[in-house]
Design a protein around this motif. Sequence first.
Motif, short mmCIF file in Angstrom:
data_model
loop_
_atom_site.label_atom_id
_atom_site.label_comp_id
_atom_site.label_asym_id
_atom_site.label_seq_id
_atom_site.Cartn_x
_atom_site.Cartn_y
_atom_site.Cartn_z
N TRP A 11 0.77 -1.18 -0.06
CA TRP A 11 -0.10 -0.12 0.00
C TRP A 11 0.74 1.24 0.04
O TRP A 11 0.71 2.11 -0.60
CB TRP A 11 -1.02 -0.11 1.28
N GLY A 57 -10.17 3.28 6.24
CA GLY A 57 -9.21 2.92 5.20
C GLY A 57 -9.70 3.91 3.93
O GLY A 57 -10.15 3.73 2.99
N CYS A 58 -9.44 5.18 4.44
CA CYS A 58 -10.06 6.49 3.79
C CYS A 58 -9.13 6.86 2.26
O CYS A 58 -9.76 7.35 1.56
CB CYS A 58 -9.87 7.52 4.69
N GLY A 59 -7.91 6.18 2.28
CA GLY A 59 -7.35 6.28 1.15
C GLY A 59 -6.91 7.79 0.89
O GLY A 59 -6.44 8.47 1.87
N ASP A 78 -6.17 5.70 7.94
CA ASP A 78 -5.54 4.66 6.98
C ASP A 78 -4.16 4.12 7.17
O ASP A 78 -3.51 4.71 7.93
CB ASP A 78 -5.39 5.49 5.42
N GLN A 100 -2.98 7.88 10.77
CA GLN A 100 -2.37 6.60 10.04
C GLN A 100 -2.67 5.58 11.30
O GLN A 100 -2.27 5.90 12.38
CB GLN A 100 -0.99 6.91 10.00
N VAL A 126 -12.24 -2.11 1.61
CA VAL A 126 -11.16 -2.37 2.54
C VAL A 126 -11.19 -3.97 2.58
O VAL A 126 -10.18 -4.41 2.56
CB VAL A 126 -11.11 -1.59 3.87
#
Length: 241
Positions: A11, A57-59, A78, A100, A126
């Motif tokens: 990622w 998991g907001c990217g 994320d 994070q 996600v």
Amino acid sequence: MSATRRYKDAWEGFWSEASSEPGAVFWDAEPALTAGLHLALFEPHMAAADLPLVDLGCGNGTQTRFLADRFRHVVGADLSAGAIEHARYSDPAGQAEYRQLDATDKAEIEQLHAELGDTNVYMRGVLHQCEPEGRHPLAQSVATLLGERGRACVVEPSQAAGTLLMGLARGDAGPPPKMEPVLRHGIAPVEVPDAEVSEIFRAAGLEILVSGELPLTTTDYTPDGSRIELPSRWLVLGRAG
Ligand SMILES: C[S@@+](CC[C@H](N)C(=O)[O-])C[C@H]1O[C@@H](n2cnc3c(N)ncnc32)[C@H](O)[C@@H]1O
């Protein structure tokens, strides 16, 4: 548990290369076609719309910013430091807060719940690509964040999306161009069988209040110029009574 080094690196590698241009990332569709549609389905089932809302998991935060326009306190979380950097860069007014964290790490999620109390959760895309050992911990984290009063809206591509992507990848044109970096970094898309999705959340003590199907609009196009839409399922979850 927590995510493996290989998974985190995949990622981190993806987000460190990703452009901040709107629509550069395969799944990063405009909120009007994404969180906007989900919110209309989700909001009527929120027991308490005034709770903080976590975009898990907001990217790069495209959907988080849309949610922050509508809710008082929105936190985008994320695994990837690079994703959080994109999200903060694209939100200079600081509409949302960004963290994070590893959503499969029990201690990190308990810490977030201790700070925020019960929250509502939005989680899109996600579960389907997380590591198999991370699926149950991820669902447990959603349950921890919801506590007694929160509700979650979870959106995941269905198995049929995997078949569709595989078909496109095998075609003469190869995988859709914006899928290339995803695959190159070793991120495996659409790995969870449909029947397992509900089971994973039920095993975490959550109840499916309502669910349905919706196309998940991507930012990519087939060689004939049509926008790629992946079959997906949305679920609204709350603590089982
Ligand atoms: C397919 S992207 C979806 C991003 C965003 N939800 C959206 O709808 O645009 C999946 C995101 O989940 C994040 N992610 C994957 N595993 C995670 C974990 N264990 N904890 C937190 N975030 C995670 C990835 O870094 C990535 O940004």
